[in-house]
Design an enzyme around this catalytic site. Structure first.
Site, mmCIF file in Angstrom:
data_model
loop_
_atom_site.group_PDB
_atom_site.id
_atom_site.type_symbol
_atom_site.label_atom_id
_atom_site.label_comp_id
_atom_site.label_asym_id
_atom_site.label_seq_id
_atom_site.Cartn_x
_atom_site.Cartn_y
_atom_site.Cartn_z
ATOM 1 N N MET A 128 0.858 -1.181 0.000
ATOM 2 C CA MET A 128 0.000 0.000 0.000
ATOM 3 C C MET A 128 0.897 1.234 0.000
ATOM 4 O O MET A 128 2.001 1.192 0.555
ATOM 5 C CB MET A 128 -0.878 0.004 1.263
ATOM 6 N N ASN A 129 0.435 2.356 -0.629
ATOM 7 C CA ASN A 129 1.122 3.620 -0.404
ATOM 8 C C ASN A 129 0.136 4.770 -0.149
ATOM 9 O O ASN A 129 -0.617 4.719 0.819
ATOM 10 C CB ASN A 129 2.217 3.936 -1.416
ATOM 11 N N ASP A 130 0.070 5.779 -0.982
ATOM 12 C CA ASP A 130 -0.648 7.023 -0.655
ATOM 13 C C ASP A 130 -2.099 6.837 -0.205
ATOM 14 O O ASP A 130 -2.827 6.050 -0.794
ATOM 15 C CB ASP A 130 -0.729 7.936 -1.888
ATOM 16 N N GLN A 146 -3.625 3.673 -2.447
ATOM 17 C CA GLN A 146 -2.837 3.069 -3.523
ATOM 18 C C GLN A 146 -2.492 1.638 -3.080
ATOM 19 O O GLN A 146 -1.951 1.428 -1.994
ATOM 20 C CB GLN A 146 -1.547 3.872 -3.734
ATOM 21 N N TRP A 154 5.782 -1.838 -4.623
ATOM 22 C CA TRP A 154 4.989 -0.926 -5.443
ATOM 23 C C TRP A 154 4.888 -1.447 -6.876
ATOM 24 O O TRP A 154 5.851 -1.952 -7.448
ATOM 25 C CB TRP A 154 5.657 0.456 -5.444
ATOM 26 N N TRP A 189 -3.613 6.227 -10.055
ATOM 27 C CA TRP A 189 -2.828 6.887 -9.020
ATOM 28 C C TRP A 189 -3.643 7.792 -8.115
ATOM 29 O O TRP A 189 -4.860 7.797 -8.151
ATOM 30 C CB TRP A 189 -1.664 7.638 -9.663
ATOM 31 N N THR A 190 -2.970 8.603 -7.358
ATOM 32 C CA THR A 190 -3.568 9.351 -6.262
ATOM 33 C C THR A 190 -4.598 10.395 -6.694
ATOM 34 O O THR A 190 -4.474 11.007 -7.751
ATOM 35 C CB THR A 190 -2.443 10.010 -5.458
ATOM 36 N N ASP A 254 -1.701 14.034 -8.889
ATOM 37 C CA ASP A 254 -2.261 14.202 -7.548
ATOM 38 C C ASP A 254 -3.143 15.436 -7.383
ATOM 39 O O ASP A 254 -2.811 16.348 -6.606
ATOM 40 C CB ASP A 254 -1.136 14.226 -6.482
ATOM 41 N N ASP A 341 9.327 14.796 -3.919
ATOM 42 C CA ASP A 341 9.813 13.580 -4.554
ATOM 43 C C ASP A 341 11.296 13.371 -4.253
ATOM 44 O O ASP A 341 11.763 12.255 -4.081
ATOM 45 C CB ASP A 341 9.611 13.745 -6.072
#
Lengths: 647, 173
Positions: A128-130, A146, A154, A189-190, A254, A341
């Protein structure tokens, strides 16, 4: 007749003169020799040049998470064990070759299964991420994220989904969106949610197209009467936004929650960069389908690189409640937050929003966004807030990655958790900071407690706290340092920083002191969460708040850095600490959440019943008095939504 | 005259081995920012796609090299495990553990890095390359005594570090 000058070209153009063969042959040999020597010279010269290029510098690249490049030597040499600690300063105490226990990797199943958290949000398995599109709708808190359905790293990113009544007890729902369109084939994506005045929800998110171009897409619930918002529909005319001229097709992602302008239009911002300047692009829309890009940008800061997960929201200067994203006016400040980033940290700054030309100006340029204050000085990224209209507060989510090896993640079958959601408020006392505090609903997990009042910890001592199990805890503590020592200690000009210090083992006159969590009886593994007070030669005191991972585990392949930051402590304020310990995650809040540090630790011994808590004071000149209350924390029993009840 | 012409013909190919002439300055500039210049130059040069490649392509070439070296190492580990060399239980344990780590490099790290480079989410490429170096290092540390994989672990480690450095260049550009 011998040619007296062998270096002159042969006179005849087509070879030897047969009658003078003997002499000509000798001439030829001499000429060949000359050519050979000449070539040798050129070859040596070239070799010298190549050699020179190689040896002068290759400067070693210092990675934020510790330098893995241990040498510039060209000779093959045996590998020196390198842990994830910083390249200089911290002694590699735990860097012994790790004794192999049962199982293929140094981690056995007992250690790995202990790492899973009890009350932090995480899916049942995989990566999992964002955080994405958090919102409150028809009685439920929604959380999207995510997610990689295929592996513990990822990749193949889609949107996971879960719901909760209280931001703590989560129930997993089916994936909300998968990569089934050309405009998000390479990644869903986010994105962020906007709740319209009529209560309907729209979602804007970034898709990585089949050509790997970053575009913005619109999606909305298939059935607005479903409180669980299980099914989602993507707008048939997607994408609604593509990278504008001058913006790289891989620097456009994003989108934020939208806010209303005084003209009645919706406005969003999207992070990007131009060369090395991070920027936030601005768009207006009436229908979330057609957009006009505004001239200029909301804000830009040179040298910060790509701005990911931009967040933009109002905070009240005076009230203790959150504000809807569209609120503006006197008594309101606006916060710009970015995820950089380049260094994988989240930064924010408080400032003023000028709606007319849609710009934002930070209150203090020296701590502009990206170069000043961070939400969290540990492992914390891609944070996103939402306005919770249910309880009139602004709530912050943040992604907490792993700091162990991917092999360990693969073996345990999962990677990453989310922070406990935090309420976020303007810090009236400093005027520059935001304060973050775990949502009050987490108090419902508290079980029995132990209280300790006015415990004196002498300089250089450790006090064990007998509280029973110590892997799921909520700790609230206050510290007072001996006032006399504060005054008497001579200041010095030495500058201190958590990350370059020797950790909790490095003694100063007035610190470090605090708590040791996830520590075993013999203290061979321990994670200090502590304050360090430094007195300048001018007599001024500076307080630092740190988490020391250097001895958190005997395993070598985990992050051993020391996290932390200076923390403003105002006159009359005692030092206060709140620590949530939940297996492999520690969230620590100092001064009511003015400075926060989240750490991931992976002890091999200080687990299950062997984990303990201690007070410690490693200062040389001062004793410290501590009062604390420690609760055992229940599990949140995060699990799939019961099938019989799903619509 | 003739030997002068012969001289010229023989000199040119030698001159060509100076990297700057044939391959342009980008490779050299890029490799100078990595800790293993020679390895970087050699890895990129030996792949014909490096001609006229941009930094992102150079990163991908480095990752391809990483995959190749990791695969070679895994093949060797499998061989050793089949051989009598694995008789010693500690050695067998270490080799099995290394096989697991190299599996992670090839099946988890490399795809992660490749997808990240392709879609422009470079921090995940940095994460994957850094992890590959850690896995190679950790494998080397598994062996209580002499490791049969030292040279190969070092190559995989160094190639990963070079790849991570190139990704950092992309992030900072």
């Amino acid at each position: 007749m011998a040619d007296r000058n062998p270096f002159l070209p042969v006179s005849s153009s087509d070879g030897f003169n047969p009658t003078g063969t003997q002499v000509n042959r000798r001439k030829l040999i001499k000429q060949l020799l000359t050519i050979f020597v000449g070539l040798l010279a050129v070859g040596l010269f070239a070799a010298l040049l190549i050699g020179n290029n190689g040896s002068d510098n290759a400067h070693v690249n210092e990675n934020e998470h510790g330098s893995l490049a241990s040498s510039t030597s060209k000779k093959p040499e045996s590998l020196r064990p390198v842990s994830r600690g910083p390249a200089a300063g911290v002694s590699e105490k735990s860097n012994r070759p790790f004794a192999n226990v049962d199982g293929n990797l140094p981690w056995n199943n007992s250690m790995l299964s202990w790492q899973r958290t009890a009350f932090h949000f995480q899916p049942e398995k995989n990566w999992m991420n964002d955080p994405n599109g958090p919102l409150f709708y028809k009685g439920w808190y929604h959380f999207f994220y995510q997610y990689n359905p295929n592996a513990a790293v990822w990749g193949d990113i889609v949107w996971g989904h879960a719901v909760s009544k209280d931001l703590i007890h989560w129930l997993h729902l089916p994936l909300a969106m998968v990569a089934d369109q050309w405009y998000d084939k390479n990644g869903v994506w986010t994105g962020s949610a906007t709740i319209l005045p009529d209560g309907k929800v729209v979602m804007l998110y970034t898709g990585s197209t089949a050509e790997a171009v970053q575009v913005q897409n619109l999606a909305y619930p298939a059935d607005h009467s479903d409180p669980l918002l299980v099914h989602w529909v993507k707008y048939h005319g997607n994408p609604v936004l593509v990278p504008p001229p001058g913006i790289d097709e891989k620097d456009f992602r994003d989108p934020t929650t939208a806010w209303l302008t005084s003209e009645g239009k919706w406005r969003i911002t999207i992070g990007s960069k131009i060369n090395k300047t991070g920027i936030a692009l601005v768009y207006d829309t009436k229908d979330f389908i057609n957009y006009e890009q505004l001239d200029g940008v909301l804000h830009a800061v040179p040298g910060t690189g790509m701005w990911e997960c931009v967040d933009f929201f109002p905070v009240s200067k005076t009230e203790e409640n959150g504000l809807d994203t569209s609120v503006n006016g006197p008594g309101v400040k606006h916060v710009v937050k970015v995820s950089l980033d380049d260094d994988r940290h989240d930064y924010y700054a408080v400032g003023t929003y000028h709606e007319k030309n849609s710009t934002w100006i930070p209150d203090q340029h020296e701590i502009d966004v990206g170069i000043g204050i961070r939400y969290d000085y540990g492992i914390y990224y891609a944070a996103k807030t939402f306005y919770d209209q249910n309880k009139n507060r602004r709530v912050l989510w943040g992604w907490i990655g792993e700091s162990d090896s991917e092999a360990a993640d693969k073996q345990k079958g999962w990677a990453s958790v989310q922070s406990i959601p935090r309420t976020i408020l303007f810090d009236k006392k400093t005027g520059t900071h935001l304060v973050q505090w775990p949502v009050e609903e987490i108090d419902s997990l508290r079980l029995n407690s132990n209280e300790f009042n006015q415990v004196t910890i002498q300089a250089g001592s450790v006090v064990p706290l007998d509280i029973g199990p110590a892997t799921q805890l909520d700790i609230i503590a206050k510290f007072e340092i001996d006032k006399e020592a504060l005054e008497k200690t001579t200041g010095s000009n030495l500058t201190f920083s958590c990350s370059t210090s020797g950790g909790a083992a490095e003694r100063g006159a007035l610190g470090p002191f605090g708590l040791l969590v996830l520590a075993d009886e013999s203290l061979s593994e321990q994670t200090p969460v502590y304050f360090h007070i430094a007195k300048g030669s001018d007599g001024n005191l500076k307080t630092f708040f740190c988490n020391d991972q250097s001895r958190s585990s005997e395993a070598s392949e985990v992050n051993k850095q020391i996290y932390g930051s200076i923390i403003p402590v105002l006159k009359g304020e005692n030092l206060s600490l709140r620590i949530l310990v939940d297996h492999s995650i520690i969230e620590s809040f100092a001064q009511g959440g003015r400075t926060v540090i989240t750490s991931r630790v992976y002890p091999t011994k200080a687990i299950y019943g062997a984990a303990k808590v201690f007070l410690f004071n490693n200062a040389t000149d001062a004793s410290v008095t501590a009062s604390l209350k420690i609760w055992q924390m229940n599990s949140a029993f995060i699990r799939p939504y019961p099938n019989d009840k799903k619509s | 005259m003739k030997s002068f012409i012969i001289f010229l013909f023989l000199v040119f190919p030698v001159e060509a081995f100076r990297p700057t002439l044939l391959l342009g300055n980008l490779i050299e500039r890029t490799c100078k920012q990595t800790p293993f210049y020679d390895l970087c130059i050699w890895s990129l040069k030996s792949n014909p796609e490096s001609c006229n490649a941009d930094v992102k392509k150079l990163a991908q070439i480095m990752v391809d090299s990483l995959k190749t070296k990791a695969t070679d190492t895994l093949d060797l580990i499998d061989e050793l495990l089949e051989d009598g060399l694995a008789l010693d239980p500690a050695m067998r344990r270490a080799l099995t553990s290394c096989a697991e780590r190299y599996n992670v490099i090839i099946r988890a790290d490399v795809p992660e890095i490749t997808e990240a480079l392709k879609t422009g989410n470079y921090k995940f490429a940095e994460k994957g390359t850094n992890d590959a170096a850690i896995e190679a290092n950790s494998c080397e540390m598994e062996f209580p005594g002499k490791s049969p994989l030292t040279d190969m672990n070092k190559v995989v480690h160094d190639v990963s570090v070079v790849a991570a450095s190139i990704v950092k260049i992309i992030l900072n550009s």
